[in-house]
Design an enzyme around this catalytic site. Structure first.
Site, PDB file in Angstrom:
ATOM      1  N   ASP A 152       0.814  -1.151  -0.027  1.00 34.34           N
ATOM      2  CA  ASP A 152      -0.186  -0.083  -0.119  1.00 34.34           C
ATOM      3  C   ASP A 152       0.757   1.198  -0.244  1.00 34.34           C
ATOM      4  O   ASP A 152       1.940   1.386   0.916  1.00 34.34           O
ATOM      5  CB  ASP A 152      -0.928   0.084   1.264  1.00 34.34           C
ATOM      6  CG  ASP A 152      -2.026  -0.977   1.336  1.00 34.34           C
ATOM      7  OD1 ASP A 152      -2.432  -1.435   0.245  1.00 34.34           O
ATOM      8  OD2 ASP A 152      -2.276  -1.781   2.347  1.00 34.34           O
ATOM      9  N   ASP A 162     -14.195  -5.590  -4.287  1.00 33.41           N
ATOM     10  CA  ASP A 162     -14.144  -5.554  -2.852  1.00 33.41           C
ATOM     11  C   ASP A 162     -15.535  -6.056  -2.288  1.00 33.41           C
ATOM     12  O   ASP A 162     -16.607  -5.208  -2.840  1.00 33.41           O
ATOM     13  CB  ASP A 162     -14.026  -4.110  -2.120  1.00 33.41           C
ATOM     14  CG  ASP A 162     -12.763  -3.764  -2.472  1.00 33.41           C
ATOM     15  OD1 ASP A 162     -11.666  -4.422  -2.693  1.00 33.41           O
ATOM     16  OD2 ASP A 162     -12.285  -2.309  -2.510  1.00 33.41           O
TER      17      ASP A 162
END
Lengths: 257, 210
Positions: A12, A131
């Site tokens: 990330d 997601d």
């Protein structure tokens, strides 16, 4: 060995630095993306995924520069996600050295974009990131839906139908994250992973919830995933990618060692 | 310093191939014209994309005859589509003539394994390669041990006419599929050495030492 199952460390990236997942209270800097990527390459990572977690337009230049830096020093496949909204965004990332891009929200707002992207660059470089969150109650049959904005906004789209639609639009892979499990360290949502992996013919990368090495193997053996993605277990020295591969091999999974 | 010339015909990820060669210490030149190809020390012919468009682009840039000529007397490495284009023809989308430097046809990967199970296409990921009928001694793969893996991403493959041209194969559901080809100074690999980590870089280094 036929096709080895892949282990993909996920970085990330926030403003040019690797950070520990945002869902944790204690946000820690996990280092310079180039150094982190080199370390995982040495440990035997099969690919590396970068998710630009800020992905604002100011941030874009930083990300492009970072991809260029990594691609000139790390010679395994790189996927870049976060803020990929148009064909030009994809071209920019591929020119910087990415091998694939992950498209998430833009696919939901404009599904035709996935088709357009696959026609322009080939299915092999288009990953659709999904997601998903469980919406069924314990007494009902399992049902998952797509959420956006880090799991806060529901779309009402069924996750399995969505995955099949993205496959028919040309997506080359699905990066499937369970929003229920992300950051929990209790393992992948295996029922979700298996439901998606069994309903499409393209590879599914399992993501969200890895807290120990066994979880990675479970993603393949029970979740039927082709690849497994994890972040925090690798970032702070809890495990190396090599240890993860040995653990998978012990479960009878073919890996690249 | 070893010099290589990358053939640029607008198809493929030239930059990552360039970076990998530079990482191995090579000086990289980019060629778009026949003259640049004919003066090269070593030629690298990369490619990602579709066969018909790539051949059309080579014709447009007037490179077909030049590549055929240069490939006869210089170390020549075709990568992925660049390897497939060395063959006689391909049936990707429509039957298209290739460069005809290695006898054979480019075909779609088999959709089922030899025991009838459906195969996932494209073949994408890391596969082990091994010799078929030709030994690796003295070839670009001489330093590659049996426990290896290389990164592939493709839907078509090289079905060579003469097994002597097939330097390495990989297992695809029980089918032995071309992973690398060699005919005299012409070498081709279906996998991406520029994306295959340390082992891929080893092959690039070997090519620079020819």
């Amino acid at each position: 060995m036929s096709l080895a199952k892949r282990i993909i460390p996920c970085l990330d990236v926030d403003n040019g630095r690797v950070v520990k997942g945002v869902q944790f209270v204690d946000i820690r800097d996990a280092g310079d993306p180039v150094e982190v990527a080199k370390r995982y390459d040495k440990q035997g990572a099969d690919e590396i995924t970068f998710l630009d977690i800020t992905a604002t337009s100011d941030n874009r230049g930083t990300t492009v520069h970072m991809v260029e830096q990594v691609a000139s020093q790390v010679f395994i496949p790189l996927t870049v996600g976060g803020g990929i909204r148009c064909v030009d965004d994809i071209r920019t990332m591929l020119n910087a050295g990415a091998d694939k891009v992950a498209i998430n929200s833009a696919a939901i707002f404009n599904p035709g974009f996935v088709k357009e992207a696959c026609e322009a660059f080939g299915s092999q470089c288009i990953v659709v990131a999904i997601d998903a969150k469980k919406v069924s109650t314990d007494n009902d049959a399992d049902k998952w839906e797509i959420f956006t904005h880090g799991g806060r906004k529901e779309t009402g789209i069924d996750a399995i139908e969505w995955a099949q639609k993205m496959e028919s639009y040309g997506a080359g892979e699905i990066l499937l994250t369970s929003m229920d499990r992300d950051g929990t360290k209790i393992g992948f949502d295996l029922a979700l992973t298996r439901a998606i992996a069994d309903s499409v013919n393209i590879p599914v990368i399992a993501s969200g919830g890895v807290g120990e090495l066994k979880h990675l193997a479970d993603g393949v053996t029970e979740g039927h995933a082709e690849a497994v993605l994890a972040a925090s277990i690798f970032h702070f020295g809890q495990h190396t990618v090599e240890e993860a591969k040995l653990a998978m091999q012990q479960q009878g999974i073919e890996v690249r060692l | 310093m070893s010099k290589i010339t990358l053939i640029d015909y607008g198809a493929g990820n030239l930059l990552n191939v360039q970076r990998a060669f530079e990482h191995c210490g090579a000086e990289v030149n980019i060629a778009t014209t026949p003259e640049q190809i004919l003066t090269a020390d070593r030629l690298v012919f990369p490619g990602v994309g579709a066969f018909p468009q790539a051949m059309a682009q080579l014709q447009k840039q007037n490179l077909v005859d030049t590549i055929k000529e240069a490939a006869n007397n210089k170390p020549f490495l075709g990568i992925c589509l660049g390897m497939q284009m060395l063959l006689d023809q391909s049936d990707e989308f429509e039957l298209t003539q290739g460069l005809g430097l290695i006898a054979g046809q480019v075909k779609q990967l088999p959709s089922t394994s030899i025991d009838g199970q459906p195969m996932t296409i494209p073949h994408m990921g890391w596969s082990q390669i091994h010799p078929n009928q030709v030994q690796w001694q003295g070839s670009l793969l001489a330093d590659i041990d049996a426990n290896n893996a290389f990164y592939f991403v493709h839907s078509f493959y090289a079905d060579v006419a003469d097994a002597k041209d097939q330097l390495a194969v990989f297992d695809f559901g029980g089918h032995a599929i071309s992973a690398a080809l060699q005919k005299d100074n012409i070498i081709g690999c279906q996998f991406h050495p520029e994306k295959s980590g340390e082992m891929g870089l080893k092959i690039i280094e070997s090519f620079l030492q020819i």
